[in-house]
Scaffold this motif. Structure first.
Motif, PDB file in Angstrom:
ATOM      1  N   ALA A  62      54.735  45.214  48.724  1.00  0.00           N
ATOM      2  CA  ALA A  62      55.081  45.297  49.987  1.00  0.00           C
ATOM      3  C   ALA A  62      54.468  44.234  51.037  1.00  0.00           C
ATOM      4  O   ALA A  62      54.854  43.971  52.125  1.00  0.00           O
ATOM      5  CB  ALA A  62      55.286  46.562  50.641  1.00  0.00           C
ATOM      6  N   ARG A  63      53.085  44.166  50.614  1.00  0.00           N
ATOM      7  CA  ARG A  63      52.172  43.492  51.537  1.00  0.00           C
ATOM      8  C   ARG A  63      51.477  42.278  51.085  1.00  0.00           C
ATOM      9  O   ARG A  63      50.832  41.984  50.164  1.00  0.00           O
ATOM     10  CB  ARG A  63      50.915  44.309  51.735  1.00  0.00           C
ATOM     11  N   GLY A  64      52.436  40.920  51.388  1.00  0.00           N
ATOM     12  CA  GLY A  64      51.891  39.628  51.135  1.00  0.00           C
ATOM     13  C   GLY A  64      52.585  39.345  49.840  1.00  0.00           C
ATOM     14  O   GLY A  64      53.577  40.200  49.285  1.00  0.00           O
ATOM     15  N   SER A  65      52.382  38.128  49.305  1.00  0.00           N
ATOM     16  CA  SER A  65      52.994  37.734  48.262  1.00  0.00           C
ATOM     17  C   SER A  65      52.158  38.236  46.810  1.00  0.00           C
ATOM     18  O   SER A  65      50.995  38.169  46.684  1.00  0.00           O
ATOM     19  CB  SER A  65      53.265  36.104  47.940  1.00  0.00           C
ATOM     20  N   ALA A  66      52.878  38.109  45.614  1.00  0.00           N
ATOM     21  CA  ALA A  66      52.260  38.584  44.423  1.00  0.00           C
ATOM     22  C   ALA A  66      51.271  37.187  43.985  1.00  0.00           C
ATOM     23  O   ALA A  66      50.107  37.596  43.379  1.00  0.00           O
ATOM     24  CB  ALA A  66      53.168  38.717  43.286  1.00  0.00           C
ATOM     25  N   ARG A  67      51.468  36.128  44.325  1.00  0.00           N
ATOM     26  CA  ARG A  67      50.689  35.028  44.157  1.00  0.00           C
ATOM     27  C   ARG A  67      49.297  35.100  44.830  1.00  0.00           C
ATOM     28  O   ARG A  67      48.093  34.946  44.367  1.00  0.00           O
ATOM     29  CB  ARG A  67      51.440  33.746  44.261  1.00  0.00           C
ATOM     30  N   ALA A  68      49.630  35.554  46.368  1.00  0.00           N
ATOM     31  CA  ALA A  68      48.341  35.689  47.012  1.00  0.00           C
ATOM     32  C   ALA A  68      47.494  36.951  46.414  1.00  0.00           C
ATOM     33  O   ALA A  68      46.081  36.561  46.553  1.00  0.00           O
ATOM     34  CB  ALA A  68      48.735  36.115  48.307  1.00  0.00           C
ATOM     35  N   TRP A  69      47.992  38.173  46.122  1.00  0.00           N
ATOM     36  CA  TRP A  69      47.203  39.115  45.347  1.00  0.00           C
ATOM     37  C   TRP A  69      46.444  38.819  43.876  1.00  0.00           C
ATOM     38  O   TRP A  69      45.311  38.922  43.924  1.00  0.00           O
ATOM     39  CB  TRP A  69      48.358  40.284  45.079  1.00  0.00           C
ATOM     40  N   LEU A  70      47.440  37.871  43.440  1.00  0.00           N
ATOM     41  CA  LEU A  70      46.809  37.431  42.010  1.00  0.00           C
ATOM     42  C   LEU A  70      45.391  36.438  42.403  1.00  0.00           C
ATOM     43  O   LEU A  70      44.304  36.729  41.788  1.00  0.00           O
ATOM     44  CB  LEU A  70      47.875  36.532  41.312  1.00  0.00           C
ATOM     45  N   ALA A  71      45.681  35.485  43.251  1.00  0.00           N
ATOM     46  CA  ALA A  71      44.827  34.576  43.460  1.00  0.00           C
ATOM     47  C   ALA A  71      43.131  35.652  44.249  1.00  0.00           C
ATOM     48  O   ALA A  71      42.044  35.170  43.608  1.00  0.00           O
ATOM     49  CB  ALA A  71      44.977  33.548  44.566  1.00  0.00           C
ATOM     50  N   ARG A  72      43.476  36.303  45.023  1.00  0.00           N
ATOM     51  CA  ARG A  72      42.372  37.107  45.587  1.00  0.00           C
ATOM     52  C   ARG A  72      41.721  37.802  44.518  1.00  0.00           C
ATOM     53  O   ARG A  72      40.480  37.776  44.400  1.00  0.00           O
ATOM     54  CB  ARG A  72      42.959  37.868  46.927  1.00  0.00           C
ATOM     55  N   SER A  73      42.408  38.674  43.827  1.00  0.00           N
ATOM     56  CA  SER A  73      41.626  39.540  42.909  1.00  0.00           C
ATOM     57  C   SER A  73      41.133  38.782  41.662  1.00  0.00           C
ATOM     58  O   SER A  73      40.138  39.151  41.194  1.00  0.00           O
ATOM     59  CB  SER A  73      42.802  40.312  42.162  1.00  0.00           C
ATOM     60  N   THR A  74      41.566  37.444  41.524  1.00  0.00           N
ATOM     61  CA  THR A  74      40.864  36.785  40.314  1.00  0.00           C
ATOM     62  C   THR A  74      39.699  36.152  40.867  1.00  0.00           C
ATOM     63  O   THR A  74      38.704  36.277  40.312  1.00  0.00           O
ATOM     64  CB  THR A  74      41.927  35.837  39.742  1.00  0.00           C
ATOM     65  N   ALA A  75      39.793  35.730  42.087  1.00  0.00           N
ATOM     66  CA  ALA A  75      38.590  35.243  42.819  1.00  0.00           C
ATOM     67  C   ALA A  75      37.660  36.391  43.017  1.00  0.00           C
ATOM     68  O   ALA A  75      36.098  36.268  42.624  1.00  0.00           O
ATOM     69  CB  ALA A  75      38.855  34.695  43.976  1.00  0.00           C
ATOM     70  N   ALA A  76      37.882  37.530  43.330  1.00  0.00           N
ATOM     71  CA  ALA A  76      36.922  38.790  43.483  1.00  0.00           C
ATOM     72  C   ALA A  76      36.241  39.066  42.025  1.00  0.00           C
ATOM     73  O   ALA A  76      35.304  39.343  42.186  1.00  0.00           O
ATOM     74  CB  ALA A  76      37.856  39.910  43.822  1.00  0.00           C
ATOM     75  N   LEU A  77      37.154  38.982  40.917  1.00  0.00           N
ATOM     76  CA  LEU A  77      36.449  39.132  39.525  1.00  0.00           C
ATOM     77  C   LEU A  77      35.492  38.038  39.404  1.00  0.00           C
ATOM     78  O   LEU A  77      34.617  38.381  38.709  1.00  0.00           O
ATOM     79  CB  LEU A  77      37.670  39.140  38.411  1.00  0.00           C
ATOM     80  N   GLY A  78      35.576  36.808  39.723  1.00  0.00           N
ATOM     81  CA  GLY A  78      34.718  35.963  39.538  1.00  0.00           C
ATOM     82  C   GLY A  78      33.318  36.281  40.411  1.00  0.00           C
ATOM     83  O   GLY A  78      32.275  36.025  39.908  1.00  0.00           O
ATOM     84  N   LEU A  79      33.517  36.693  41.510  1.00  0.00           N
ATOM     85  CA  LEU A  79      32.576  37.141  42.374  1.00  0.00           C
ATOM     86  C   LEU A  79      31.732  38.630  41.771  1.00  0.00           C
ATOM     87  O   LEU A  79      30.458  38.450  41.667  1.00  0.00           O
ATOM     88  CB  LEU A  79      33.021  37.573  43.893  1.00  0.00           C
ATOM     89  N   VAL A  80      32.302  39.113  41.115  1.00  0.00           N
ATOM     90  CA  VAL A  80      31.976  40.323  40.533  1.00  0.00           C
ATOM     91  C   VAL A  80      31.035  40.230  39.358  1.00  0.00           C
ATOM     92  O   VAL A  80      29.860  40.634  39.041  1.00  0.00           O
ATOM     93  CB  VAL A  80      32.706  41.616  40.130  1.00  0.00           C
ATOM     94  N   CYS A  81      31.520  39.286  38.534  1.00  0.00           N
ATOM     95  CA  CYS A  81      30.760  38.657  37.348  1.00  0.00           C
ATOM     96  C   CYS A  81      29.426  38.038  37.926  1.00  0.00           C
ATOM     97  O   CYS A  81      28.500  38.077  37.161  1.00  0.00           O
ATOM     98  CB  CYS A  81      31.730  37.785  36.674  1.00  0.00           C
ATOM     99  N   GLY A  82      29.619  37.201  38.878  1.00  0.00           N
ATOM    100  CA  GLY A  82      28.501  36.567  39.364  1.00  0.00           C
ATOM    101  C   GLY A  82      27.227  37.505  39.758  1.00  0.00           C
ATOM    102  O   GLY A  82      26.112  37.221  39.428  1.00  0.00           O
ATOM    103  N   LEU A  83      27.696  38.617  40.351  1.00  0.00           N
ATOM    104  CA  LEU A  83      26.801  39.573  40.597  1.00  0.00           C
ATOM    105  C   LEU A  83      26.283  40.145  39.391  1.00  0.00           C
ATOM    106  O   LEU A  83      25.125  40.612  39.503  1.00  0.00           O
ATOM    107  CB  LEU A  83      27.366  40.580  41.709  1.00  0.00           C
ATOM    108  N   LEU A  84      27.006  40.385  38.478  1.00  0.00           N
ATOM    109  CA  LEU A  84      26.540  41.050  37.173  1.00  0.00           C
ATOM    110  C   LEU A  84      25.371  40.174  36.590  1.00  0.00           C
ATOM    111  O   LEU A  84      24.807  40.643  35.843  1.00  0.00           O
ATOM    112  CB  LEU A  84      27.783  41.482  36.323  1.00  0.00           C
ATOM    113  N   ALA A  85      25.756  38.769  36.709  1.00  0.00           N
ATOM    114  CA  ALA A  85      24.750  37.789  36.033  1.00  0.00           C
ATOM    115  C   ALA A  85      23.390  38.118  36.426  1.00  0.00           C
ATOM    116  O   ALA A  85      22.510  38.023  35.941  1.00  0.00           O
ATOM    117  CB  ALA A  85      25.382  36.557  36.394  1.00  0.00           C
TER     118      ALA A  85
END
Length: 412
Positions: A62-85
Motif C-alpha cells: 500500500a505504501r510506495g512501489s514494490a521496486r522501491a521497497w526492494l531497492a531500499r531493503s537491499t541497500a539496508a542489508l548492504g549497510l548492515v553487512c558493512g557494520l558487521l564487518a
C-alpha cells in the motif's frame, strides 16, 4: 521475457544469501570462535523477523512501489553487512554473542524478510500468466544457488578471507543488487492498473485476503504438500548413517547431489510449463511420481530395518539407497516449482494493493508446512518406530493428491 527473468534471477540469488549465511556459514564461524553448541543453536532466535512478514506485507502493498521497497531493503542489508564487518561476532573463548553483533544480525534478518516480501510482490506484478512457469523456476533455482554460495562457497573461502572481508564482500554484493533494482528497465514497468475505488488497506485485511478466489484451497494445499517429503528427507539419511553409510558420503549425495538434483527438477518444471503444459495436470503427475519414489524408499527402509541389515561398501542396496535420495530431491524440485507457480497464479487474482500480503500469507504457510514434519519427524520415529513412521509419511504424501482433485477452476 528474458529482460525480466535475468534481473529477477540476480535478485533471487541475492535473496538466498541470508539463508545460506545463517544456516551454514555463521554457525561454523561462531563455533570456531569458541561459542558453545547451545549458544550457537540459540542464535536461530534471530530468525524471528521471518515469522512476522505478514506484519509489514500490507505496507509493501500500500505504501510506495514494490521496486522501491526492494531497492531500499537491499541497500539496508548492504549497510548492515558493512557494520558487521567492523564487529567480529566473538573473540576466542568468549561466553556468548556480543550484543552489538546480535542486534545487527537481527536487523539483517529483518531487512532480508522485507526484501523477500518486496521481491515476491514485484514478481507477482511483473510476470504475465505465460511467464509464471519460467519465472518460478528462476525463483527456486536462483534462491538455492544463492544459499549454496553463501553457506558453502563463502565457508570454503573463510580460511583465506577474514570475518570483516567476508561481510564486506556481502555488503558490496547487496549494494550492486540494490543498484540493479533501481536501474533495471524491466523492473521499472508499472504494475497492473488498480481498479477504480479499490482500497489500499482495510481493517479486515485477512478476511479480504482469504476471500480472494482459490485462496482457502491454495492455503490448505501448500500447508500439506511437503509433509511426507520433508519427514522422509529428514529421517532417511540418518537411517543410512546408522546402517553403515559414512558422513562424507552422505554429505556428497544428500548435500551437493541433492542440490543439483533439486535444481534439475525445478528446471524441468519450468521448461515443461514454458512449453504450455497445463499446470495442475503437471503437478498431479509430479506428485504421483514423488509418491512412487517414497514407496520405493520406504521399501528400502523396511529391508534396512530388519535385524542385522547394513549397507555394504559396494552393494546394489547401497547404490539404490543413495540414488533414492537424489531422486526424491529431483521430484521435490519439480513439485516445488509447480506449487510456487500455483501460489503466484492465486496471488495474481488478488487486487494489486493486496498481492504482497496475499503471497506472503501463502509463503508463510508453505514454510510452516515444511518445518512442521522436518522438526517432528525424529520424535515420531522414536515414539512410533521407523516402519509405522514411514507408513504415516506415505499417507501424508497421498493428501496433496486428494486435495488436488478439489482444486478450484480459477487455478486450472
Amino acid at each position: 521475457m528474458r529482460g525480466k527473468l535475468l534481473p529477477l534471477a540476480s535478485l533471487y540469488l541475492v535473496q538466498g544469501l541470508p539463508y545460506g549465511l545463517q544456516s551454514g556459514l555463521l554457525p561454523t564461524l561462531l563455533r570456531a570462535r569458541g561459542l558453545s553448541l547451545t549458544r550457537v543453536g540459540l542464535a536461530k532466535v534471530l530468525y524471528a523477523p521471518w515469522l512476522c512478514k505478514l506484519a509489514w506485507a500490507p505496507l509493501v502493498g500500500a505504501r510506495g512501489s514494490a521496486r522501491a521497497w526492494l531497492a531500499r531493503s537491499t541497500a539496508a542489508l548492504g549497510l548492515v553487512c558493512g557494520l558487521l564487518a567492523a564487529l567480529p561476532p566473538a573473540e576466542a573463548g568468549q561466553a556468548g554473542l556480543p550484543a552489538a553483533a546480535a542486534g545487527l544480525l537481527l536487523l539483517l534478518n529483518l531487512g532480508a524478510a522485507v526484501q523477500d516480501v518486496a521481491l515476491d510482490a514485484l514478481a507477482v506484478q511483473l510476470l504475465e500468466p505465460a511467464e509464471l512457469g519460467p519465472g518460478n523456476t528462476v525463483q527456486v533455482v536462483a534462491y538455492k544457488l544463492g544459499a549454496a554460495l553463501a553457506g558453502g562457497g563463502l565457508l570454503a573461502l573463510s580460511p583465506s578471507l577474514s570475518w570483516p572481508r567476508l561481510f564486506l564482500l556481502l555488503a558490496a554484493t547487496y549494494w550492486l543488487a540494490a543498484a540493479l533494482a533501481c536501474t533495471a528497465p524491466a523492473l521499472r514497468r508499472p504494475p497492473r492498473p488498480r481498479p477504480a475505488g479499490q482500497p489500499h488497506y482495510t481493517p479486515h485485511l485477512l478476511q479480504d485476503v482469504l476471500a480472494v478466489p482459490g485462496t482457502l484451497w491454495t492455503a490448505g494445499f501448500v500447508l500439506t504438500y511437503k509433509l511426507g517429503e520433508q519427514g522422509a528427507s529428514s529421517l532417511f539419511p540418518l537411517v543410512l548413517l546408522d546402517r553403515g553409510a559414512s558422513a562424507p558420503e552422505l554429505g556428497l549425495w544428500n548435500g551437493v547431489g541433492a542440490v543439483a538434483c533439486s535444481i534439475a527438477g525445478s528446471s524441468l518444471a519450468g521448461a515443461l510449463l514454458a512449453r504450455h503444459w497445463q499446470l495442475l495436470p503437471l503437478l498431479r503427475s509430479a506428485l504421483r511420481f514423488r509418491l512412487g519414489g517414497l514407496v520405493c524408499q520406504t521399501a528400502l527402509l523396511f529391508h534396512l530395518d530388519t535385524l542385522g541389515a547394513s549397507l555394504g561398501p559396494s552393494t546394489v542396496l547401497r547404490a539404490a539407497a543413495l540414488l533414492s535420495l537424489c531422486l526424491q530431491h529431483f521430484l521435490g524440485g519439480l513439485v516445488t516449482t509447480a506449487t510456487f507457480t500455483v501460489m503466484m497464479c492465486c496471488s495474481q487474482l488478488a487486487p494489486s494493493a493486496m498481492q504482497a500480503t496475499h503471497y506472503s500469507l501463502l509463503a508463510t504457510l508453505e514454510l510452516l508446512g515444511k518445518l512442521l514434519l522436518g522438526a517432528l519427524a525424529g520424535a515420531l520415529a522414536d515414539s512410533l518406530g521407523l516402519r509405522p513412521c514411514f507408513c504415516l509419511l506415505l499417507a501424508l504424501s497421498v493428501l496433496p493428491l486428494l486435495c488436488l482433485g478439489l482444486a478450484p477452476s480459477t487455478l486450472a
